[in-house]
Design a protein around this motif. Structure first.
Motif, mmCIF file in Angstrom:
data_model
loop_
_atom_site.group_PDB
_atom_site.id
_atom_site.type_symbol
_atom_site.label_atom_id
_atom_site.label_comp_id
_atom_site.label_asym_id
_atom_site.label_seq_id
_atom_site.Cartn_x
_atom_site.Cartn_y
_atom_site.Cartn_z
ATOM 1 N N SER A 143 58.427 28.624 -10.169
ATOM 2 C CA SER A 143 59.069 28.596 -8.845
ATOM 3 C C SER A 143 60.531 28.175 -8.940
ATOM 4 O O SER A 143 61.423 28.820 -8.378
ATOM 5 C CB SER A 143 58.345 27.631 -7.908
ATOM 6 N N ALA A 189 55.552 29.551 -18.103
ATOM 7 C CA ALA A 189 55.721 29.522 -16.642
ATOM 8 C C ALA A 189 57.143 29.929 -16.255
ATOM 9 O O ALA A 189 57.354 30.761 -15.360
ATOM 10 C CB ALA A 189 55.394 28.128 -16.113
ATOM 11 N N TYR A 242 60.934 23.785 -15.400
ATOM 12 C CA TYR A 242 59.679 23.629 -16.135
ATOM 13 C C TYR A 242 58.563 24.476 -15.516
ATOM 14 O O TYR A 242 57.430 24.437 -15.973
ATOM 15 C CB TYR A 242 59.265 22.142 -16.160
ATOM 16 N N ASP A 243 58.888 25.201 -14.429
ATOM 17 C CA ASP A 243 57.849 26.031 -13.796
ATOM 18 C C ASP A 243 58.463 27.321 -13.249
ATOM 19 O O ASP A 243 59.684 27.482 -13.201
ATOM 20 C CB ASP A 243 57.102 25.248 -12.699
ATOM 21 N N TYR A 248 53.740 25.755 -22.949
ATOM 22 C CA TYR A 248 53.084 25.925 -21.633
ATOM 23 C C TYR A 248 54.131 26.121 -20.524
ATOM 24 O O TYR A 248 54.059 27.041 -19.711
ATOM 25 C CB TYR A 248 52.219 24.673 -21.350
ATOM 26 N N HIS A 249 55.150 25.244 -20.533
ATOM 27 C CA HIS A 249 56.175 25.328 -19.480
ATOM 28 C C HIS A 249 57.097 26.533 -19.695
ATOM 29 O O HIS A 249 57.601 27.103 -18.727
ATOM 30 C CB HIS A 249 56.953 24.004 -19.409
#
Ligand code: KIV
Length: 264
Positions: A28, A71, A25-26, A67-68
């Motif tokens: 990193s 990322a 979800y991000d 949004y995710h």
């Protein structure tokens, strides 16, 4: 580094090379999973539960997933990025086109929708407009209230036959990947054999074309809850990169999932 595409996944199925998928979800985690060689990253609407703390996925919006997805896209260079279409975001074809376009613009390479025969026109319409689609059958969490809980699906012969028919119909409509969640292993194996589209299992036994796990489950982040179909790799390997590497190796070797992670 060659990017994973829908052609890569098809070839992997033909060659019997198991496909590995994790949710992220991000940026990193997407980067870390990508560097370890995960083939596809799913921005699942599971984020409603594991990030937002809800008890189902129903409150997730297309804007949340977008949004995710933005990322994840910044972290992943090789993996195919699959974005989940949330509850009611594909209730009609027209609504689906608009919301899928938002997710593709955010960086997705494919969108995932839950359901069978009622979605055929939506699937073909999306594919005709240039949007690859992943189907999702079995325990489709957006229908938790219809199922009366998170329960294994396809145990009754008529349910199993309907799932086989739905998988074939979705393939004919143009899906390029199929997730099977919480279905008996024998049924998942039969569906995987009956269609050319790569079938990715979660709680569907070892005889599918690949496996997907929710990252929070494989790292044992929800301390007092571990679904039967998952495994706490971090408890065993004590390091996030080593855990992801072990997941990939075990899926490729056919040793995960074992019978203890599967349903009859
Ligand atoms: O939302 C999600 O993470 C999913 C997986 C469980 C396949 O749909």
């Amino acid at each position: 580094m060659k990017k994973v595409t829908t052609s890569t996944l098809k070839k992997m199925k033909r060659d019997g090379d198991k496909i590995t998928v994790l949710t992220a979800y991000d940026a990193s985690f997407a980067k870390l999973f990508d560097e370890q060689g995960v083939d596809a990253i799913l921005i699942g609407d599971s984020l409603g539960m594991v990030l937002q703390g809800e008890d189902s996925t129903l409150s997730v919006t297309t804007d949340d997933i977008a949004y995710h997805t933005r990322a994840v896209k910044l972290g992943a260079e090789r993996a195919l990025i699959v974005a989940d279409m949330p509850f009611m975001s594909y209730a009609t074809k027209e609504v689906a086109y608009t919301n899928a376009a938002t997710l593709m613009a955010a960086g997705a390479h494919m969108v995932k929708i839950e359901g069978g025969s009622w979605l055929l026109e939506t699937v073909s319409g999306l594919v005709e407009r240039g949007i690859p689609v992943c189907g999702h059958l079995g325990l489709t969490p957006q229908s938790v209230n219809v199922f009366g809980g998170f329960k294994v699906q396809g145990r009754l012969p008529e349910q199993a036959q309907k799932m086989i028919d739905d998988a074939k119909a979705l393939e004919a409509a143009g899906i390029q990947m199929l997730v099977l969640e919480c279905v008996p292993s024998a049924l998942a194996a039969e569906i995987s054999k009956s269609i050319d589209v790569p079938v990715i299992g979660i709680g569907a036994g070892a005889n599918t074309d690949g496996q997907v796990l929710v990252m929070h489950d494989m790292f044992g982040i929800s301390a007092n809850y571990m679904p039967k179909f998952s495994k706490n790799y971090l408890a065993e390997h004590h390091d996030i990169r080593a855990s992801v590497k072990a997941f990939i190796e075990e899926v490729k070797a056919g040793t995960f999932p074992g019978p203890e992670h599967s349903f009859e």
